[in-house]
Design a protein around this motif. Sequence first.
Motif, PDB file in Angstrom:
ATOM      1  N   LEU A 169       0.820  -1.208   0.000  1.00 51.67           N
ATOM      2  CA  LEU A 169       0.000   0.000   0.000  1.00 51.67           C
ATOM      3  C   LEU A 169       0.856   1.260   0.000  1.00 51.67           C
ATOM      4  O   LEU A 169       0.461   2.284  -0.568  1.00 51.67           O
ATOM      5  CB  LEU A 169      -0.948  -0.004   1.203  1.00 51.67           C
ATOM      6  N   ALA A 170       2.025   1.190   0.625  1.00 50.30           N
ATOM      7  CA  ALA A 170       2.927   2.353   0.661  1.00 50.30           C
ATOM      8  C   ALA A 170       3.439   2.691  -0.733  1.00 50.30           C
ATOM      9  O   ALA A 170       3.745   3.851  -1.018  1.00 50.30           O
ATOM     10  CB  ALA A 170       4.087   2.092   1.609  1.00 50.30           C
ATOM     11  N   LYS A 171       3.503   1.705  -1.616  1.00 46.19           N
ATOM     12  CA  LYS A 171       3.901   1.974  -3.011  1.00 46.19           C
ATOM     13  C   LYS A 171       2.870   2.872  -3.693  1.00 46.19           C
ATOM     14  O   LYS A 171       3.214   3.695  -4.527  1.00 46.19           O
ATOM     15  CB  LYS A 171       4.044   0.675  -3.787  1.00 46.19           C
ATOM     16  N   LYS A 172       1.601   2.703  -3.332  1.00 43.05           N
ATOM     17  CA  LYS A 172       0.529   3.527  -3.913  1.00 43.05           C
ATOM     18  C   LYS A 172       0.523   4.925  -3.299  1.00 43.05           C
ATOM     19  O   LYS A 172       0.388   5.914  -4.003  1.00 43.05           O
ATOM     20  CB  LYS A 172      -0.840   2.888  -3.660  1.00 43.05           C
ATOM     21  N   THR A 173       0.625   4.979  -1.967  1.00 42.23           N
ATOM     22  CA  THR A 173       0.503   6.262  -1.276  1.00 42.23           C
ATOM     23  C   THR A 173       1.826   7.018  -1.233  1.00 42.23           C
ATOM     24  O   THR A 173       1.826   8.237  -1.107  1.00 42.23           O
ATOM     25  CB  THR A 173       0.019   6.072   0.175  1.00 42.23           C
ATOM     26  N   GLY A 174       2.924   6.276  -1.310  1.00 37.07           N
ATOM     27  CA  GLY A 174       4.236   6.900  -1.237  1.00 37.07           C
ATOM     28  C   GLY A 174       4.709   7.135   0.184  1.00 37.07           C
ATOM     29  O   GLY A 174       5.779   7.684   0.405  1.00 37.07           O
TER      30      GLY A 174
ATOM     31  N   GLU B 282       0.967   6.796   6.005  1.00 37.59           N
ATOM     32  CA  GLU B 282      -0.349   6.915   5.354  1.00 37.59           C
ATOM     33  C   GLU B 282      -0.940   5.539   5.088  1.00 37.59           C
ATOM     34  O   GLU B 282      -2.151   5.342   5.216  1.00 37.59           O
ATOM     35  CB  GLU B 282      -0.230   7.687   4.035  1.00 37.59           C
ATOM     36  N   ALA B 283      -0.100   4.593   4.701  1.00 38.02           N
ATOM     37  CA  ALA B 283      -0.565   3.226   4.445  1.00 38.02           C
ATOM     38  C   ALA B 283      -1.112   2.601   5.723  1.00 38.02           C
ATOM     39  O   ALA B 283      -2.146   1.924   5.695  1.00 38.02           O
ATOM     40  CB  ALA B 283       0.563   2.380   3.868  1.00 38.02           C
ATOM     41  N   ILE B 284      -0.444   2.836   6.847  1.00 32.06           N
ATOM     42  CA  ILE B 284      -0.930   2.310   8.127  1.00 32.06           C
ATOM     43  C   ILE B 284      -2.280   2.926   8.478  1.00 32.06           C
ATOM     44  O   ILE B 284      -3.201   2.227   8.895  1.00 32.06           O
ATOM     45  CB  ILE B 284       0.114   2.536   9.244  1.00 32.06           C
TER      46      ILE B 284
ATOM     47  N   THR C 166      -5.021  -4.634  -1.416  1.00 28.61           N
ATOM     48  CA  THR C 166      -6.089  -3.637  -1.369  1.00 28.61           C
ATOM     49  C   THR C 166      -6.749  -3.688   0.001  1.00 28.61           C
ATOM     50  O   THR C 166      -6.676  -4.697   0.701  1.00 28.61           O
ATOM     51  CB  THR C 166      -7.173  -3.888  -2.440  1.00 28.61           C
ATOM     52  N   VAL C 167      -7.417  -2.597   0.347  1.00 32.64           N
ATOM     53  CA  VAL C 167      -8.169  -2.515   1.592  1.00 32.64           C
ATOM     54  C   VAL C 167      -9.603  -2.172   1.227  1.00 32.64           C
ATOM     55  O   VAL C 167      -9.850  -1.232   0.475  1.00 32.64           O
ATOM     56  CB  VAL C 167      -7.592  -1.426   2.521  1.00 32.64           C
TER      57      VAL C 167
END
Length: 119
Positions: free
Chosen positions: A50-55, A59-61, A107-108
């Motif tokens: 998810l951090a790859k998407k959000t950068g 934020e991913a957490i 995905t979440v």
Amino acid sequence: MAIQIFGTNKNFDVKKAERFFAERRINVQKIDLKEKGISKGELESVISALAKKTGNRDEAIEMIVDKKNKDYSSFAYLDDSDKFEKILENPMLLLQPIVRNGKETATVGYCPDEWKNWN
């Protein structure tokens, strides 16, 4: 394709995710968060994907936590470095379902449009 669905049996979005993959005859591994929880490695893999998407890892957490959960207040004011451990202690804080495709993609929530693009 190695699909894993993390969630509980009573969650409607988890049931919809299972149905989505069953209709396409894609085998999934279901991990019940109440029964088994989520391992440190699995959680790290989901957050990394998810951090790859959000950068941003923080934020991913925040993205994987259910803000409507009754225990969210004990999570919200923690230092960012403590949030990962809190999720491991209480996996019911996670937004459901978490669907993981290998170690690179996750995905979440209910995301059929994104799942359709998985090969």
